[in-house]
Design a protein around this motif. Structure first.
Motif, short mmCIF file in Angstrom:
data_model
loop_
_atom_site.label_atom_id
_atom_site.label_comp_id
_atom_site.label_asym_id
_atom_site.label_seq_id
_atom_site.Cartn_x
_atom_site.Cartn_y
_atom_site.Cartn_z
N TYR A 95 -6.18 2.58 4.09
CA TYR A 95 -5.61 1.75 5.15
C TYR A 95 -6.77 1.29 6.01
O TYR A 95 -6.85 0.18 6.72
N LEU A 140 0.84 -1.17 -0.03
CA LEU A 140 0.06 0.15 0.18
C LEU A 140 0.89 1.21 -0.18
O LEU A 140 0.32 2.36 -0.22
N LEU A 192 -14.07 -4.03 1.70
CA LEU A 192 -13.91 -5.29 0.92
C LEU A 192 -14.32 -6.67 1.57
O LEU A 192 -15.10 -7.31 1.05
N VAL A 193 -13.48 -6.45 2.81
CA VAL A 193 -13.86 -7.95 3.65
C VAL A 193 -15.37 -7.87 4.04
O VAL A 193 -16.23 -9.12 3.95
N LEU A 226 -11.54 1.30 2.97
CA LEU A 226 -11.45 0.36 1.84
C LEU A 226 -11.05 -0.98 1.88
O LEU A 226 -11.96 -1.90 1.53
N PRO A 227 -10.37 -1.34 2.76
CA PRO A 227 -9.92 -2.79 3.14
C PRO A 227 -10.99 -3.59 3.87
O PRO A 227 -11.46 -4.51 3.66
N LEU A 228 -11.45 -2.47 4.92
CA LEU A 228 -12.50 -3.22 5.89
C LEU A 228 -13.69 -3.36 5.11
O LEU A 228 -14.43 -4.49 5.33
#
Length: 572
Positions: A184, A42, A191-192, A187-189
């Motif tokens: 950080y 990232l 997605l899951v 977006l990643p949270l």
């Protein structure tokens, strides 16, 4: 009330407590650590995005520069959303062929999503195209949450940073905070989270709505769309705007009890974790846990009152000699009374606004709880960022009162709270009720205001007061008995949302700018500790007293008098 219901509430709070420290530590690493997570993966993406913004982590901003960057970014985003909504009839990804959104409604919606309010004067499935939902609305779900997170971090830096050798008064960089929050955290949270929701049965498709025939032979339209992706950030970003009109009561947004629990957890996840992040920034995690404890106590009082009120039978049902099962009107039977009361408390504690039951159908005291939660300033965990900076303003008031009691200049984290800081704190506190009560008074005397009410008497006043409270608190939930899609309500609520967001953020950042350059004074025998039970009790008292003194007269004419009318067997 039942043991099963209380088990749900206590399990929820235990899970929030368990997640607070690890998530808070992660947030501290993202925004304050020397190296961010996954630097090889990232890191290049972050540097590219910052280069496009013309920003660098080492080039920090003063409070004025930080404020101007935030306001400019929000203005451009709001205008872009307005244009998308007005042109949706000629833009792609509109399989239903929905027409343009009217000018007043487009203004209201653009202001709503820019300010992280997500008030909706429309039914999403029949008003917004897929492109409008994703590009115009979901984008703001990410950016408004990240912007609020940045403001909280800026205020935290103002309290916790020590002045540098050259007297630096910077608070970080808005663009860096924005990019890191998106890249950080959200977006990643999301997605899951979106994949989890799809597994639970939430749709994620560009297919158009389907025409089906029911068992009775009636034609019915089954609305679809890219729901899961928007649902994830709707909850994590404490936005609350539903893809469907029924919001989280709709089975395509909230299909299972497990999804319902995870949605409530995701509402509190980042606001609760920020208290631990703040403690790490202060170099004393007890400071953060004191804030968490104060928030938890207020939450428990609210959910207890709501659950007790909704567990009682509706007087009209009791008069019909029907076996009591609690007040089930306006609730999903698959969730029940306890989960509905808990969801209503959580969503109004955290300025989310998502609902899995209709607050307009709550008992008078049950409806009072969401209203009071918002009128306390959304400081009971609060929205992403907004809850932390709101409770820190209350901390300033609390230490000032403590200083008056012992006759010494108030201090917080070794920095003196002086006249400038108190003026800014009081400006923050007074703007909120001024907007709510003035606009409510105007709406109560104008035919354009009262003509939209679905109820007369105290319940009608509650609907009106709830609307402006929700808008100014940037919550977005509604009593649902109000027809807000009129020029008067769209414009007035849009203005209340903008005032509740930006007229309150500016004093917060000015307060941060004044505190960051102050010298740190060593603690002495007369220093009031701000990490123990005594301070927590004082903080809770200040929050309650400020809200009660401000709004109690209006509440007395609305839900409180409605409660006594209901007890007397009169219609409400």
């Amino acid at each position: 009330m039942s043991l099963l219901g209380w088990s749900q509430i206590l399990l929820f709070l235990a899970l929030v407590l368990a997640l607070t420290r690890p998530v808070g530590a992660y947030l501290f690493r993202v925004f304050e650590g020397p190296v961010q997570p996954l630097p090889r993966v990232l890191g290049p993406v972050e540097r590219l995005l910052l280069r496009l913004c013309g920003a660098f982590p080492a080039r920090e901003q003063t409070w004025g520069q930080y404020t101007l960057a935030l306001l400019a970014f929000s203005l451009v985003g709001m205008l872009a959303t307005y244009v998308v909504l007005r042109l949706q009839h000629v833009l792609p990804l509109n399989p239903q062929g929905l027409p343009t959104v009217g000018p007043e409604l487009a203004f209201n919606t653009a202001a709503s999503f820019t300010t992280n309010t997500n008030w909706q004067s429309y039914a999403g499935e029949s008003t917004m195209s897929y492109l409008s939902q994703m590009l115009g609305l979901a984008t703001h779900n990410f950016t408004s949450a990240a912007a609020g997170l940045g403001v909280a971090l800026a205020l935290a830096r103002g309290f916790t940073r020590r002045p540098g050798p050259e007297g630096s008064k910077t608070l970080g960089n808005f663009w860096v905070d924005l990019v890191r929050g998106l890249l950080y955290v959200f977006l990643p949270l999301c997605l899951v989270y979106a994949l989890f929701l799809v597994a639970q049965g939430v749709p994620q498709t560009f297919a158009p709505s389907r025409e089906l025939t029911t068992l009775e032979g009636v034609k019915q339209t089954l609305a679809l769309g890219p729901v899961a992706s928007q649902e994830a950030i709707k909850m994590l970003g404490t936005n609350g705007g539903g893809f469907f009109n029924a919001n989280s009561a709709h089975p395509f947004e909230n299909p299972t009890p497990l999804a319902n629990l995870v949605q409530m957890l995701s509402i509190f996840l980042i606001p609760a974790a920020l208290t631990y992040t703040y403690g790490r920034m202060a170099g004393d995690t007890r400071q953060g846990w004191a804030l968490f404890t104060a928030m938890s106590l207020l939450f428990l009082v609210g959910v207890t009152v709501a659950y007790a009120a909704e567990s009682a039978s509706n007087p009209a049902v009791a008069a019909a000699q029907v076996a009591p099962a609690g007040n089930l009107e306006g609730k999903e039977v698959r969730f029940g009374v306890a989960a509905s009361a808990l969801f209503a408390t959580v969503t109004t504690d955290a300025s989310c606004g998502a609902v899995n039951a209709m607050h307009d159908s709550f008992m008078p005291l049950g409806g009072l709880v969401p209203l009071v939660n918002m009128q306390l300033g959304e400081v009971i965990f609060g929205g992403v960022g907004a809850g932390l900076y709101g409770i820190l303003v209350m901390v300033v008031l609390a230490v000032f009162i403590a200083g008056l009691m012992v006759g010494r200049t108030p201090e917080y984290l070794g920095k003196k709270i002086e006249a400038r800081e108190m003026k800014l704190a009081m400006l923050y506190v007074l703007i909120f009720p001024l907007v709510i009560l003035c606009l409510s008074a105007v709406a109560a005397v104008l035919p354009q205001g009262v003509s939209s009410l679905n109820n007369a008497g105290p319940h009608g006043l509650s609907e009106l007061l709830y609307a402006f409270t929700s808008g100014t608190a940037n919550n977005g939930s509604a009593f649902a008995g109000l027809n807000a899609n009129t020029p008067f309500w769209n414009v007035s609520l849009g203005l209340s949302m903008l005032a509740g967001r930006f007229l309150m953020i500016v004093p917060v950042l000015a307060l941060a700018g004044g505190m960051v350059g102050k010298k740190v004074v060593a603690a002495g025998p007369g220093t009031f500790p701000t990490h123990g039970g005594l301070f927590t009790g004082l903080l809770v008292s200040v929050v309650v007293i400020v809200g009660a003194l401000t709004f109690f007269p209006a509440l007395s004419l609305g839900p409180i008098v409605e409660h006594f009318l209901a007890g007397a067997g009169k219609a409400f």
